[in-house]
Design a protein around this motif. Structure first.
Motif, PDB file in Angstrom:
ATOM      1  N   TYR A  25      28.011  45.620  47.156  1.00  0.00           N
ATOM      2  CA  TYR A  25      29.252  44.849  47.123  1.00  0.00           C
ATOM      3  C   TYR A  25      28.990  43.399  46.742  1.00  0.00           C
ATOM      4  O   TYR A  25      27.970  42.814  47.113  1.00  0.00           O
ATOM      5  N   LEU A  26      29.933  42.804  46.012  1.00  0.00           N
ATOM      6  CA  LEU A  26      29.819  41.401  45.636  1.00  0.00           C
ATOM      7  C   LEU A  26      29.907  40.503  46.870  1.00  0.00           C
ATOM      8  O   LEU A  26      29.213  39.506  46.969  1.00  0.00           O
ATOM      9  N   ASP A  27      30.780  40.839  47.794  1.00  0.00           N
ATOM     10  CA  ASP A  27      30.939  40.085  49.036  1.00  0.00           C
ATOM     11  C   ASP A  27      30.648  41.030  50.194  1.00  0.00           C
ATOM     12  O   ASP A  27      31.315  42.046  50.351  1.00  0.00           O
ATOM     13  N   GLN A  28      29.654  40.702  51.004  1.00  0.00           N
ATOM     14  CA  GLN A  28      29.258  41.618  52.069  1.00  0.00           C
ATOM     15  C   GLN A  28      30.232  41.649  53.228  1.00  0.00           C
ATOM     16  O   GLN A  28      30.177  42.546  54.049  1.00  0.00           O
ATOM     17  N   ASN A  29      31.147  40.677  53.313  1.00  0.00           N
ATOM     18  CA  ASN A  29      32.128  40.620  54.389  1.00  0.00           C
ATOM     19  C   ASN A  29      33.303  41.542  54.067  1.00  0.00           C
ATOM     20  O   ASN A  29      34.070  41.262  53.153  1.00  0.00           O
ATOM     21  N   PRO A  30      33.472  42.649  54.801  1.00  0.00           N
ATOM     22  CA  PRO A  30      34.584  43.563  54.482  1.00  0.00           C
ATOM     23  C   PRO A  30      35.953  42.976  54.816  1.00  0.00           C
ATOM     24  O   PRO A  30      36.967  43.472  54.336  1.00  0.00           O
TER      25      PRO A  30
END
Length: 128
Positions: A25-30
């Protein structure tokens, strides 16, 4: 338990299922809702393409159903059996749990789905 090379490591960390070197994922924060579905096209380490075919992750909807049921059952057991609330409050706890954990459920479902089709390869460096 989360040794590199296990499916559980890839599923829980969201790392590449083939090399488990980087996040898919580009941003690890879901919980960053704008980027919840944004993924890298390829793994920068082993070159694995994440979207195997168009609409590949539609199958994750089926996995999401099962994961959502598991979260709902866990919320019911915790609220009704352990805490001792009434059924109405337990139902509200299930709904709240599903709403709060929706981004996590969606990411877990995608991770489980891709791990059905791509397996860890400890010799990926030799084949590159």
């Amino acid at each position: 338990m989360l040794k590199k090379g296990t499916k559980l490591n890839s599923i829980l960390t969201g790392s590449c299922p083939k090399c488990q070197e980087e996040s898919m994922y580009l941003d690890q924060n879901p919980y960053n809702m704008g980027n919840i579905f944004k993924m890298h096209e390829h793994c920068s380490h082993c070159g694995t393409r994440y979207k195997i075919e168009p609409s590949f992750f539609y199958g994750a909807m089926y996995v999401s159903y099962g994961v959502g049921i598991a979260f709902g059952v866990a919320a019911f057991i915790i609220s009704y059996l352990f805490i001792g609330t009434n059924l109405k409050t337990a139902f509200i706890a299930i709904i709240a749990t599903l709403i709060v954990f929706m981004p996590v459920i969606m990411r877990l479902s995608r991770n489980i789905w891709i791990n059905f089709f791509i397996h860890y390869d400890k010799d990926w460096k030799d084949k590159k």
